[in-house]
Design a protein around this motif. Structure first.
Motif, mmCIF file in Angstrom:
data_model
loop_
_atom_site.group_PDB
_atom_site.id
_atom_site.type_symbol
_atom_site.label_atom_id
_atom_site.label_comp_id
_atom_site.label_asym_id
_atom_site.label_seq_id
_atom_site.Cartn_x
_atom_site.Cartn_y
_atom_site.Cartn_z
ATOM 1 N N HIS A 226 -32.992 47.014 -39.253
ATOM 2 C CA HIS A 226 -32.200 45.769 -39.246
ATOM 3 C C HIS A 226 -33.090 44.570 -39.543
ATOM 4 C CE1 HIS A 226 -28.641 47.761 -37.729
ATOM 5 N NE2 HIS A 226 -29.441 48.424 -36.915
ATOM 6 N N ALA A 227 -32.698 43.802 -40.553
ATOM 7 C CA ALA A 227 -33.469 42.603 -40.888
ATOM 8 C C ALA A 227 -33.107 41.458 -39.950
ATOM 9 C CB ALA A 227 -33.199 42.194 -42.334
ATOM 10 N N SER A 228 -31.949 41.571 -39.306
ATOM 11 C CA SER A 228 -31.580 40.515 -38.357
ATOM 12 C C SER A 228 -30.803 41.092 -37.180
ATOM 13 C CB SER A 228 -30.789 39.408 -39.046
ATOM 14 O OG SER A 228 -29.748 39.958 -39.784
ATOM 15 N N VAL A 229 -31.021 40.481 -36.050
ATOM 16 C CA VAL A 229 -30.302 40.881 -34.829
ATOM 17 C C VAL A 229 -29.802 39.632 -34.109
ATOM 18 C CG1 VAL A 229 -31.536 43.065 -34.416
ATOM 19 C CG2 VAL A 229 -32.440 40.965 -33.452
ATOM 20 N N ILE A 230 -28.691 39.812 -33.425
ATOM 21 C CA ILE A 230 -28.114 38.730 -32.607
ATOM 22 C C ILE A 230 -28.098 39.225 -31.172
ATOM 23 C CG2 ILE A 230 -26.034 37.369 -32.136
ATOM 24 C CD1 ILE A 230 -25.191 37.984 -35.094
ATOM 25 N N PHE A 231 -28.679 38.465 -30.265
ATOM 26 C CA PHE A 231 -28.624 38.817 -28.845
ATOM 27 C C PHE A 231 -27.552 37.976 -28.164
ATOM 28 C CE2 PHE A 231 -32.963 40.255 -29.699
ATOM 29 C CZ PHE A 231 -32.952 41.477 -29.028
ATOM 30 N N LEU A 232 -26.621 38.647 -27.524
ATOM 31 C CA LEU A 232 -25.620 37.956 -26.717
ATOM 32 C C LEU A 232 -26.109 37.990 -25.269
ATOM 33 C CD1 LEU A 232 -22.864 36.710 -26.095
ATOM 34 C CD2 LEU A 232 -21.890 39.026 -26.139
ATOM 35 N N CYS A 233 -26.609 36.855 -24.797
ATOM 36 C CA CYS A 233 -27.186 36.798 -23.452
ATOM 37 C C CYS A 233 -26.128 36.346 -22.455
ATOM 38 C CB CYS A 233 -28.373 35.838 -23.427
ATOM 39 S SG CYS A 233 -29.673 36.271 -24.587
ATOM 40 N N GLY A 234 -25.695 37.285 -21.629
ATOM 41 C CA GLY A 234 -24.659 36.973 -20.639
ATOM 42 C C GLY A 234 -25.248 36.250 -19.443
ATOM 43 N N ARG A 235 -24.401 35.520 -18.762
ATOM 44 C CA ARG A 235 -24.735 34.880 -17.478
ATOM 45 C C ARG A 235 -23.559 35.101 -16.551
ATOM 46 N NH1 ARG A 235 -29.680 32.628 -15.598
ATOM 47 N NH2 ARG A 235 -30.972 33.432 -17.266
ATOM 48 N N PHE A 236 -23.647 34.618 -15.360
ATOM 49 C CA PHE A 236 -22.605 34.773 -14.337
ATOM 50 C C PHE A 236 -22.406 36.254 -14.002
ATOM 51 C CE2 PHE A 236 -21.409 31.068 -17.021
ATOM 52 C CZ PHE A 236 -21.865 30.091 -16.157
ATOM 53 N N GLU A 237 -21.227 36.596 -13.496
ATOM 54 C CA GLU A 237 -20.987 37.968 -13.056
ATOM 55 C C GLU A 237 -20.893 38.933 -14.239
ATOM 56 O OE1 GLU A 237 -21.174 38.596 -9.945
ATOM 57 O OE2 GLU A 237 -20.730 40.738 -10.103
ATOM 58 N N ALA A 238 -20.259 38.476 -15.305
ATOM 59 C CA ALA A 238 -20.040 39.364 -16.460
ATOM 60 C C ALA A 238 -19.495 38.563 -17.635
ATOM 61 C CB ALA A 238 -19.026 40.449 -16.091
ATOM 62 N N ILE A 239 -19.444 39.248 -18.779
ATOM 63 C CA ILE A 239 -18.740 38.716 -19.953
ATOM 64 C C ILE A 239 -17.376 39.405 -19.957
ATOM 65 C CG2 ILE A 239 -18.741 38.629 -22.483
ATOM 66 C CD1 ILE A 239 -21.846 38.938 -22.315
ATOM 67 N N ASP A 240 -16.334 38.691 -20.334
ATOM 68 C CA ASP A 240 -14.990 39.287 -20.414
ATOM 69 C C ASP A 240 -15.072 40.594 -21.224
ATOM 70 O OD1 ASP A 240 -12.278 39.873 -21.449
ATOM 71 O OD2 ASP A 240 -11.747 37.967 -20.498
ATOM 72 N N GLN A 241 -14.570 41.676 -20.650
ATOM 73 C CA GLN A 241 -14.707 43.015 -21.233
ATOM 74 C C GLN A 241 -14.137 43.093 -22.653
ATOM 75 O OE1 GLN A 241 -16.515 45.414 -20.246
ATOM 76 N NE2 GLN A 241 -15.828 46.961 -21.710
ATOM 77 N N ARG A 242 -13.156 42.229 -22.967
ATOM 78 C CA ARG A 242 -12.541 42.306 -24.304
ATOM 79 C C ARG A 242 -13.533 41.959 -25.413
ATOM 80 N NH1 ARG A 242 -7.399 39.018 -22.156
ATOM 81 N NH2 ARG A 242 -9.163 37.990 -21.111
ATOM 82 N N ILE A 243 -14.566 41.188 -25.056
ATOM 83 C CA ILE A 243 -15.632 40.896 -26.036
ATOM 84 C C ILE A 243 -16.367 42.187 -26.390
ATOM 85 C CG2 ILE A 243 -17.927 39.801 -26.254
ATOM 86 C CD1 ILE A 243 -15.655 37.872 -26.766
ATOM 87 N N ILE A 244 -16.647 42.985 -25.367
ATOM 88 C CA ILE A 244 -17.377 44.242 -25.587
ATOM 89 C C ILE A 244 -16.506 45.182 -26.428
ATOM 90 C CG2 ILE A 244 -18.580 46.173 -24.434
ATOM 91 C CD1 ILE A 244 -19.755 43.311 -23.843
ATOM 92 N N GLU A 245 -15.217 45.251 -26.079
ATOM 93 C CA GLU A 245 -14.315 46.140 -26.821
ATOM 94 C C GLU A 245 -14.172 45.706 -28.272
ATOM 95 O OE1 GLU A 245 -10.631 46.519 -24.588
ATOM 96 O OE2 GLU A 245 -11.861 47.137 -22.872
ATOM 97 N N HIS A 246 -14.048 44.404 -28.490
ATOM 98 C CA HIS A 246 -13.786 43.912 -29.845
ATOM 99 C C HIS A 246 -15.012 43.981 -30.747
ATOM 100 C CE1 HIS A 246 -11.746 41.726 -32.978
ATOM 101 N NE2 HIS A 246 -12.769 40.879 -33.041
ATOM 102 N N TYR A 247 -16.158 43.525 -30.232
ATOM 103 C CA TYR A 247 -17.356 43.441 -31.100
ATOM 104 C C TYR A 247 -18.237 44.685 -31.009
ATOM 105 C CZ TYR A 247 -16.247 38.544 -31.882
ATOM 106 O OH TYR A 247 -15.624 37.371 -32.245
ATOM 107 N N GLN A 248 -18.012 45.509 -30.001
ATOM 108 C CA GLN A 248 -18.799 46.728 -29.806
ATOM 109 C C GLN A 248 -20.294 46.505 -30.016
ATOM 110 O OE1 GLN A 248 -16.995 50.220 -31.415
ATOM 111 N NE2 GLN A 248 -15.224 49.751 -30.167
ATOM 112 N N PRO A 249 -20.877 45.581 -29.239
ATOM 113 C CA PRO A 249 -22.326 45.369 -29.379
ATOM 114 C C PRO A 249 -23.088 46.597 -28.903
ATOM 115 C CG PRO A 249 -21.525 44.295 -27.393
ATOM 116 C CD PRO A 249 -20.306 44.831 -28.110
ATOM 117 N N LEU A 250 -24.321 46.680 -29.322
ATOM 118 C CA LEU A 250 -25.209 47.700 -28.775
ATOM 119 C C LEU A 250 -25.639 47.193 -27.403
ATOM 120 C CD1 LEU A 250 -26.859 50.293 -29.359
ATOM 121 C CD2 LEU A 250 -28.678 48.779 -30.194
#
Ligand code: ADE
Length: 248
Positions: free
Chosen positions: A105-129
Motif C-alpha cells: 500500500h502506497a497510502s494508509v488512513i488511520f481512523l483513531c477512535g476516542r471515547f467508548e467506541a466508534i458507532d458500529q455502522r462505520i465499521i460495517e460500512h467501511y470495513q477497515p482493517l
C-alpha cells in the motif's frame, strides 16, 4: 508512503515519527503525512462528535455521520488508501503484517477512535482493517497508529540506512511466519563492571559468530517467548521440512 491520521487530536502527530530514523526519512521525502481533524466534520454549532449510546451504559460513542464525512474526505485525498482502525477488536499486529502493509500500500488512513467506541455502522460500512497492538485498552487509537506507522516505515526502501539495516532480519522474521528474537548485542568496552563480551564475538571467525548468534536467537526465543518458539518450530521450510529444531 503517504499516511493520513484521522483524529480529534492532530497536534499529537507526528510525535515520535518526526525524530530519529523516521524524522530523517521524512526530511528525505521517503514518506509524508497529513492529519484530518474529525471535529472539522461536525455540523452543529457545538461541533459535537460524540453522543450517548443506544441501550444506555457508560461512555460516549463517536457519531457515524461525523466520522463518515471525515473518512470520505481522507479517501478524496487518497482514493486507493488502506483504511486501518486501531482497535482491541483487531488481530494482533505482527512483523509479517507490517511488512505486507508497507510493501503493498502506497497510502494508509488511520481512523483513531476516542471515547467508548466508534458507532458500529462505520465499521460495517467501511470495513477497515482492525488492528490491535495488544490486549489492553488505550485511551484512543493515536498511540497505536503511531506504533503501527513506525513499524511500517522501517520496511520502506531507503528509510533504514546501512547502519540500521540488519542483513540477519531475513532469518529473524519470515515474510508470513513467526520469527526468532534477536541475539544479544555488545559494544566497547570489552569488559564492563566485570562482565566480558562473549569470546566468540572477538574471534574474527564469522562462521562461528553466525552459528553462535543463531543458537542464541533460538535459545532466547524458546526461553522468553515459548509461544513464538512453538510457532517457529512448526514452520514448513521451503524444502518442505519442519524446522529441524521442532522436535526439541
Ligand atoms: N485502541 C485502544 N486500545 C487499543 C489497542 N490495544 N490496540 C489498538 N488500538 C487500540
Amino acid at each position: 508512503m503517504h499516511i493520513i491520521f484521522l483524529t480529534l487530536y492532530p497536534e499529537m502527530f507526528p510525535a515520535t515519527l518526526g525524530h530519529g530514523v523516521a524524522g530523517r526519512a521524512f526530511q528525505q521525502g521517503l514518506w509524508n503525512y497529513e492529519t484530518i481533524n474529525i471535529r472539522d466534520y461536525a455540523t452543529d454549532k457545538h461541533q459535537k462528535v460524540d453522543d450517548t449510546p443506544y441501550g444506555g451504559g457508560a461512555g460516549m460513542v463517536m457519531k457515524a455521520d461525523v466520522v463518515a464525512r471525515a473518512i470520505d474526505a481522507a479517501f478524496e485525498r487518497s482514493p486507493k488508501a488502506q483504511l486501518i482502525c486501531p482497535s482491541p477488536h483487531g488481530r494482533h499486529f505482527t512483523q509479517a503484517q507490517s511488512h505486507h502493509l508497507a510493501t503493498t500500500h502506497a497510502s494508509v488512513i488511520f481512523l483513531c477512535g476516542r471515547f467508548e467506541a466508534i458507532d458500529q455502522r462505520i465499521i460495517e460500512h467501511y470495513q477497515p482493517l482492525e488492528v490491535s497492538i495488544g490486549d489492553y485498552i488505550l485511551l484512543g487509537g493515536e498511540v497505536a497508529a503511531l506504533a503501527i506507522s513506525e513499524s511500517m516505515l522501517r520496511h520502506i526502501s531507503g528509510v533504514l540506512g546501512n547502519a540500521e539495516t540488519h542483513d540477519d532480519e531475513s532469518f529473524m522474521i519470515g515474510k508470513d511466519c513467526a520469527g526468532l528474537l534477536e541475539y544479544p548485542h555488545y559494544t566497547k568496552p570489552p569488559i564492563w563492571n566485570g562482565y566480558s563480551v562473549p569470546e566468540v564475538l572477538t574471534s574474527g571467525n564469522h562462521q562461528r559468530i553466525d552459528a553462535w548468534r543463531r543458537e542464541q536467537s533460538e535459545q532466547i526465543t524458546a526461553r522468553k517467548r515459548p509461544e513464538l518458539w512453538k510457532e517457529y518450530c512448526n514452520i514448513i521450510t521451503p524444502e518442505g521440512q519442519k524446522n529441524p529444531k521442532g522436535s526439541d
